[in-house]
Design an enzyme around this catalytic site. Structure first.
Site, PDB file in Angstrom:
ATOM      1  N   ASP A 172      18.837 118.513  35.916  1.00  0.00           N
ATOM      2  CA  ASP A 172      19.080 119.956  35.970  1.00  0.00           C
ATOM      3  C   ASP A 172      17.979 120.625  36.785  1.00  0.00           C
ATOM      4  O   ASP A 172      16.800 120.558  36.433  1.00  0.00           O
ATOM      5  CB  ASP A 172      19.104 120.492  34.538  1.00  0.00           C
ATOM      6  CG  ASP A 172      19.488 121.962  34.460  1.00  0.00           C
ATOM      7  OD1 ASP A 172      19.121 122.732  35.367  1.00  0.00           O
ATOM      8  OD2 ASP A 172      20.159 122.343  33.489  1.00  0.00           O
ATOM      9  N   GLY A 173      18.364 121.287  37.871  1.00  0.00           N
ATOM     10  CA  GLY A 173      17.381 121.926  38.733  1.00  0.00           C
ATOM     11  C   GLY A 173      16.625 123.048  38.057  1.00  0.00           C
ATOM     12  O   GLY A 173      15.447 123.276  38.341  1.00  0.00           O
TER      13      GLY A 173
ATOM     14  N   ASP B 207      20.741 125.183  47.383  1.00  0.00           N
ATOM     15  CA  ASP B 207      21.970 124.764  48.063  1.00  0.00           C
ATOM     16  C   ASP B 207      23.011 124.461  46.993  1.00  0.00           C
ATOM     17  O   ASP B 207      23.331 123.309  46.715  1.00  0.00           O
ATOM     18  CB  ASP B 207      21.676 123.542  48.929  1.00  0.00           C
ATOM     19  CG  ASP B 207      22.883 123.075  49.717  1.00  0.00           C
ATOM     20  OD1 ASP B 207      23.905 123.791  49.721  1.00  0.00           O
ATOM     21  OD2 ASP B 207      22.814 121.980  50.315  1.00  0.00           O
ATOM     22  N   SER B 208      23.546 125.507  46.397  1.00  0.00           N
ATOM     23  CA  SER B 208      24.393 125.365  45.214  1.00  0.00           C
ATOM     24  C   SER B 208      25.824 125.790  45.497  1.00  0.00           C
ATOM     25  O   SER B 208      26.135 126.340  46.556  1.00  0.00           O
ATOM     26  CB  SER B 208      23.843 126.225  44.073  1.00  0.00           C
ATOM     27  OG  SER B 208      24.038 127.600  44.365  1.00  0.00           O
TER      28      SER B 208
ATOM     29  N   PRO C  23      27.864 125.366  36.352  1.00  0.00           N
ATOM     30  CA  PRO C  23      26.505 124.824  36.347  1.00  0.00           C
ATOM     31  C   PRO C  23      25.545 125.539  37.285  1.00  0.00           C
ATOM     32  O   PRO C  23      24.333 125.428  37.128  1.00  0.00           O
ATOM     33  CB  PRO C  23      26.707 123.362  36.785  1.00  0.00           C
ATOM     34  CG  PRO C  23      28.025 123.339  37.477  1.00  0.00           C
ATOM     35  CD  PRO C  23      28.856 124.386  36.798  1.00  0.00           C
TER      36      PRO C  23
END
Length: 273
Positions: free
Chosen positions: A140-141, A158-159, A165
Site C-alpha cells: 500500500d503506497g 501514477d494512480s 484503492p
C-alpha cells in the site's frame, strides 16, 4: 468484461462512451483490488483497462509517461537523483525515469497483478523492474509513505482515478505525509483527470495540495485514448518551482510543451480558483 460485437467501450456518462474495435480479448481477471482487462485493438495495439477505464495503449502510452515524468523533472532546482512512484505498476514511469538518468527509484504498487500483466504483455515498459536502479515494492503506497524513512527529490502519483484503492492518494493527510519525505527543492506530481469530464478530480487534487504545499500548479496534455483527449496533472512543492532550461525531447515532450502545458484554458483556471 464481455465484448459487444468485438468492441471495447469505456463509458464516460450515461450518454457517451469511447469505443475501440478489438481483434481479441487477451485477459480478464478480478484481483483483490480491481478488474483488469487486456485487449488487442486494431488502431492502438494492446490496451490495458482497469475497472473498465483505459490505463494505457501501446500506441499512445508515451504521451502520458513523458508528461508525468519529464515535466516535474524540470521543476526541481537540479536534476533529481532519486524518485518515488506510487502506483505505476505497468513500469512506464519508472522506465522513463531510468532514461532520464535517475540513480534510485522506488516504485510502490498495491496490486501485484498489474505488474504481472505488464511483464507479460508490455515488456518494453515492465523491463524497468529488472533494472538495478529500480526497487519494486508490492504494498500500500499510503502506508509506505507514512512509514518510510527515505526522502526523495521527486514523487510521482501514477494512480487510477480517485476512487477505490486510489481514493486516499488524493487526500490532505496523504499529501502531509509526502511533505515529510521530500528533500529540499523536491516536487510532487499527480495525474488529476480530465478537466472536461472529471472536474471533481482536478479540484480534489488541487485543493488538497494547496492545503499542504505553497506552490501548486496544473498542466495539461493531449492523450487520445483518455476521456476527451484533454488530461491534467497537478504538481506542487513546499518551495517555489523554477523551471530549468529544457535541452532534451521525447516523442511528445520538448521545450515548447514544457512551457505551453502550463497555459490553461479559462474554464480550467476557473475550476481551480
Amino acid at each position: 468484461m464481455k465484448l459487444i460485437e468485438n468492441w471495447f467501450s469505456e463509458r464516460y456518462s450515461d450518454n457517451l462512451q469511447l469505443s475501440f474495435r478489438v481483434s481479441d480479448q487477451l485477459l480478464s481477471i478480478k484481483t483483490d483490488y480491481q478488474r483488469i482487462d487486456l485487449f488487442d485493438t486494431y488502431d492502438f495495439g494492446k490496451l490495458l483497462a482497469i475497472d473498465g477505464t483505459v490505463q494505457l495503449t501501446e500506441r499512445d502510452e508515451f504521451i502520458y509517461h513523458e508528461l508525468i515524468t519529464m515535466v516535474p523533472y524540470h521543476l526541481t532546482p537540479r536534476p533529481p537523483e532519486n524518485a518515488l512512484i506510487i502506483g505505476g505498476g505497468d513500469g512506464g514511469a519508472a522506465r522513463r525515469l531510468i532514461d532520464l538518468g535517475l540513480k534510485h527509484i522506488v516504485n510502490v504498487e498495491i496490486d501485484d497483478q498489474v505488474v504481472e500483466v505488464s511483464k507479460r504483455f508490455f515488456p518494453s515498459l515492465s523491463s524497468a523492474f529488472n533494472d538495478s536502479h529500480v526497487k519494486l515494492l508490492i504494498q500500500d503506497g499510503i502506508k509506505y509513505v507514512k512509514n518510510t524513512s527515505e526522502k526523495f527529490d521527486l514523487i510521482i502519483i501514477d494512480s487510477t482515478d480517485p476512487e477505490g484503492p486510489a481514493e486516499g492518494l488524493f487526500s490532505k493527510d496523504f499529501y502531509n505525509d509526502t511533505r515529510k519525505i521530500m528533500n529540499e527543492g523536491a516536487v510532487i506530481v499527480s495525474q488529476s483527470g480530465s478537466p472536461f469530464y472529471q472536474p471533481k478530480a482536478i479540484k480534489l487534487a488541487y485543493s488538497g495540495m494547496r492545503e499542504v504545499f505553497s506552490d501548486v500548479r496544473v498542466y495539461t496534455g493531449f492523450i487520445p485514448t483518455y476521456p476527451s483527449g484533454f488530461w491534467s496533472f497537478t504538481v506542487a512543492s513546499p518551495w517555489t518551482m523554477k523551471p530549468r532550461p529544457v535541452n532534451m525531447s521525447g516523442k511528445y515532450f520538448n521545450a515548447d510543451v514544457m512551457e505551453g502545458s502550463f497555459r490553461l484554458p479559462q474554464f480550467v483556471k476557473e475550476l481551480i480558483t
